[in-house]
Design an enzyme around this catalytic site. Sequence first.
Site, mmCIF file in Angstrom:
data_model
loop_
_atom_site.group_PDB
_atom_site.id
_atom_site.type_symbol
_atom_site.label_atom_id
_atom_site.label_comp_id
_atom_site.label_asym_id
_atom_site.label_seq_id
_atom_site.Cartn_x
_atom_site.Cartn_y
_atom_site.Cartn_z
ATOM 1 N N CYS A 177 -20.659 -6.751 0.515
ATOM 2 C CA CYS A 177 -22.078 -6.477 0.288
ATOM 3 C C CYS A 177 -22.890 -6.857 1.517
ATOM 4 O O CYS A 177 -22.694 -7.897 2.122
ATOM 5 C CB CYS A 177 -22.644 -7.219 -0.921
ATOM 6 N N ARG B 265 -19.900 -3.211 5.190
ATOM 7 C CA ARG B 265 -19.569 -4.349 4.325
ATOM 8 C C ARG B 265 -19.347 -3.926 2.874
ATOM 9 O O ARG B 265 -18.857 -4.721 2.061
ATOM 10 C CB ARG B 265 -20.696 -5.382 4.371
ATOM 11 N N TRP C 163 -20.501 -3.504 -2.860
ATOM 12 C CA TRP C 163 -19.072 -3.264 -3.061
ATOM 13 C C TRP C 163 -18.787 -3.813 -4.450
ATOM 14 O O TRP C 163 -18.815 -5.017 -4.670
ATOM 15 C CB TRP C 163 -18.244 -3.988 -1.999
ATOM 16 N N ASN D 9 -24.466 -11.542 -3.260
ATOM 17 C CA ASN D 9 -23.160 -11.287 -2.657
ATOM 18 C C ASN D 9 -22.209 -12.353 -3.176
ATOM 19 O O ASN D 9 -22.480 -13.542 -3.030
ATOM 20 C CB ASN D 9 -23.280 -11.370 -1.121
ATOM 21 N N GLY D 10 -21.118 -11.948 -3.803
ATOM 22 C CA GLY D 10 -20.154 -12.931 -4.312
ATOM 23 C C GLY D 10 -19.771 -12.619 -5.742
ATOM 24 O O GLY D 10 -20.020 -11.512 -6.239
ATOM 25 N N GLU E 151 1.860 -3.262 10.008
ATOM 26 C CA GLU E 151 0.480 -2.941 10.404
ATOM 27 C C GLU E 151 0.290 -1.422 10.516
ATOM 28 O O GLU E 151 -0.737 -0.879 10.120
ATOM 29 C CB GLU E 151 0.143 -3.654 11.722
ATOM 30 N N LYS F 250 -2.425 0.891 8.540
ATOM 31 C CA LYS F 250 -3.398 1.772 9.206
ATOM 32 C C LYS F 250 -3.319 3.177 8.623
ATOM 33 O O LYS F 250 -4.318 3.785 8.315
ATOM 34 C CB LYS F 250 -3.132 1.857 10.718
ATOM 35 N N GLU G 273 -4.398 3.311 4.655
ATOM 36 C CA GLU G 273 -5.785 3.034 4.245
ATOM 37 C C GLU G 273 -6.757 4.106 4.728
ATOM 38 O O GLU G 273 -7.799 4.296 4.130
ATOM 39 C CB GLU G 273 -6.226 1.628 4.663
ATOM 40 N N HIS H 176 18.844 -1.836 1.259
ATOM 41 C CA HIS H 176 18.726 -2.698 0.075
ATOM 42 C C HIS H 176 17.766 -2.109 -0.951
ATOM 43 O O HIS H 176 17.303 -2.831 -1.830
ATOM 44 C CB HIS H 176 18.283 -4.101 0.497
ATOM 45 N N LYS I 227 -15.534 -4.089 4.934
ATOM 46 C CA LYS I 227 -15.095 -4.740 6.177
ATOM 47 C C LYS I 227 -14.931 -6.243 6.022
ATOM 48 O O LYS I 227 -13.980 -6.824 6.513
ATOM 49 C CB LYS I 227 -16.121 -4.430 7.267
HETATM 50 C C1 F6R Z 1 -7.249 -3.389 7.703
HETATM 51 C C2 F6R Z 1 -8.283 -4.388 7.614
HETATM 52 C C3 F6R Z 1 -8.118 -5.505 6.649
HETATM 53 C C4 F6R Z 1 -8.575 -6.823 7.310
HETATM 54 C C5 F6R Z 1 -8.545 -7.973 6.290
HETATM 55 C C6 F6R Z 1 -8.877 -9.296 6.944
HETATM 56 O O1 F6R Z 1 -7.536 -2.421 8.660
HETATM 57 O O2 F6R Z 1 -9.262 -4.311 8.305
HETATM 58 O O3 F6R Z 1 -6.824 -5.607 6.181
HETATM 59 O O4 F6R Z 1 -7.713 -7.093 8.369
HETATM 60 O O5 F6R Z 1 -9.449 -7.709 5.274
HETATM 61 O O6 F6R Z 1 -10.091 -9.241 7.604
HETATM 62 P P1 F6R Z 1 -10.473 -10.297 8.702
HETATM 63 O O7 F6R Z 1 -9.613 -10.083 9.886
HETATM 64 O O8 F6R Z 1 -11.917 -10.039 8.976
HETATM 65 O O9 F6R Z 1 -10.244 -11.647 8.090
#
Ligand code: F6R
Length: 591
Positions: free
Chosen positions: A2, A28, A71, A97-98, A469, A473, A476, A492, A586
């Site tokens: 949020c 956010r 969010w 927020n929360g 990773e 990418k 998502e 396995h 984010k």
């Molecule tokens: C994936 C992504 C998330 C963040 C995760 C942690 O592309 O952005 O998986 O990596 O939410 O976020 P931070 O690094 O801000 O703690």
Amino acid sequence: MCGIIGFVGNEQPLGGMLIEGLRRLEYRGYDSWGVAVGQNGTIEVAKRAGRIVKEAPTLPSASIGFGHTRWATHGGVTDQNAHPHVDCSGRFAVIHNGIIENFRKLRQQLLDAGHEFISETDSEVLAHLIEDSVGDRTDVTSVTEGVRTVFGMLRGLNAFIVLDNHSRHLFAVKNVSPLVLGHNDTGSYIASDSLALVEHVDDVHYMEDGQVAVIGPGEIRLYNHESGDQLNLDWKPLTITTGDTSLNGYPHFMIKEISEQPDVIRRIVTDGIEPVRGLAELIRESYGTFLVGSGTSSYAALSGSYLFSRIARRHVNFNVGSEFKYQEHFLTDRSLVVALSQSGETADVIEAVMAAKERGAKIAALVNVPGSTLDRMADYSVHLNAGPEQCVLSTKAYVAKVAILLLAAHILNGSEHAGREILWQSVDGIERLLSPIASDHIRNVASQIVDRDHCFIIGRGLSYPTALESALKIKEVSYIHAEGFAGGELKHGVIALIDTGTPAIVFSPLDETRDDILSGAMEMKSRGAVIIGVSPEDDEVFDIHVPVADVGDGSPIVNVVPAQLLGYQLALMRNLDPDKPRNLAKSVTVK
Ligand code: F6R
């Protein structure tokens, strides 16, 4: 999660300014938005489910107002559930927020007392609790007391702001969820992220937990939530510029931020060495180091555990933020916890750090946002200096974290020069992948897999975290189910899913994993998979070869880039917004 922005000051058409601030914060949370302004006797609210509008809603000029991007946690994505929420009397509006963990009980008590609820959210209880707690009193001191009382009733990690249309002040309080204050000649501001204030103020105060801010047109006052004592504001210069936050000619933040990666690593090798030396020293002194992070940061941390093992012969533990508390029991005051986080606000990581602090462990942070909660909690911080990351997917912060850990491992090993050399080679390696020819090749690969439902990705050793990773990418941003796993695990179980035409990305650097990983590729190919080999050298098992530079232990930094680019291209081909995938946010400030 949020985004929050608020203003008290000169009367003006606030709608446009608030919406502009929300647009900067949209990363956010972006399932709904809302703004409210205080008018003579009424609070005017405009709010809606969906992405933030391009045109500001028609709201009257006002001297006080705030806005919110949501969010969803409690209650579906509907107009009613969007913030702000207003109390029964229409005097108070609230944004939040929360998560209020005890909201059910509070809501029931309020319903029993005759309050009427419009939304299904936990947040709406705040408006009614403030209404009850302040009653008919209209002075600023009484509302401040009311806010302190209500804050004391909440369980969970929460920040909220109250707009009081009588005293014409904003009141804000927080526990973990971030809030930042600022002011200029026209008035006072509050936001959940300094990005929203970048055009308005030069200095900011990052609110600490348990601080209550009382925000009026000409001044901001700060109090301790428990004692009520007045506190000093600690203004710090805001270092982000509007240039950092614009697209700079790129069509999306995702490709802009992928393209910035060579510069991010250059900055680490040139200006950023000293803090990394400090980190290496802390690891040397510790009796046990634990890396912790969530999502992409967790894969950077996992890479780090491999790098410390092979480069510095040092065992460094690793766990994801949300699991840390189930494995923290051996921490002592001689342990070091290195928390990795782009935002510095991830609740799972903050909670892990709090638990580690309770056990007396020292905290080091690898963090991209200076002044964030993690940055302020840590005993020692290494800033990534990657610049604002505005695409919801993390790219440049990932390579920055891996580069810093690689360098720290070399410093620990007494081979700093070799570490720097690898990073310079990695810069070249990424630049080659960003060339028009390489980008066309990735686009072509994307066109061959864009209609598939599944994609598998394997790597061994250092390439195992890269596989995880890469899968994150791709899935998502494109919504193609992508699964990364250790190459040895193939037989396995996962191999059961390989079918004719299943794309399988195979990371095959020229290291000790090559023979085994190519055997795994062969096993998948025999069952119909289309093998996409990411490797400095071609091999007969590859149906498609994505050439990458041979950069030794820098392979996790370079080899993730084709996957980032592939994800980006897949999203474009599927008509998806690469900067804001569905259901994500984010800053994940809820558990
Ligand atoms: C994936 C992504 C998330 C963040 C995760 C942690 O592309 O952005 O998986 O990596 O939410 O976020 P931070 O690094 O801000 O703690």
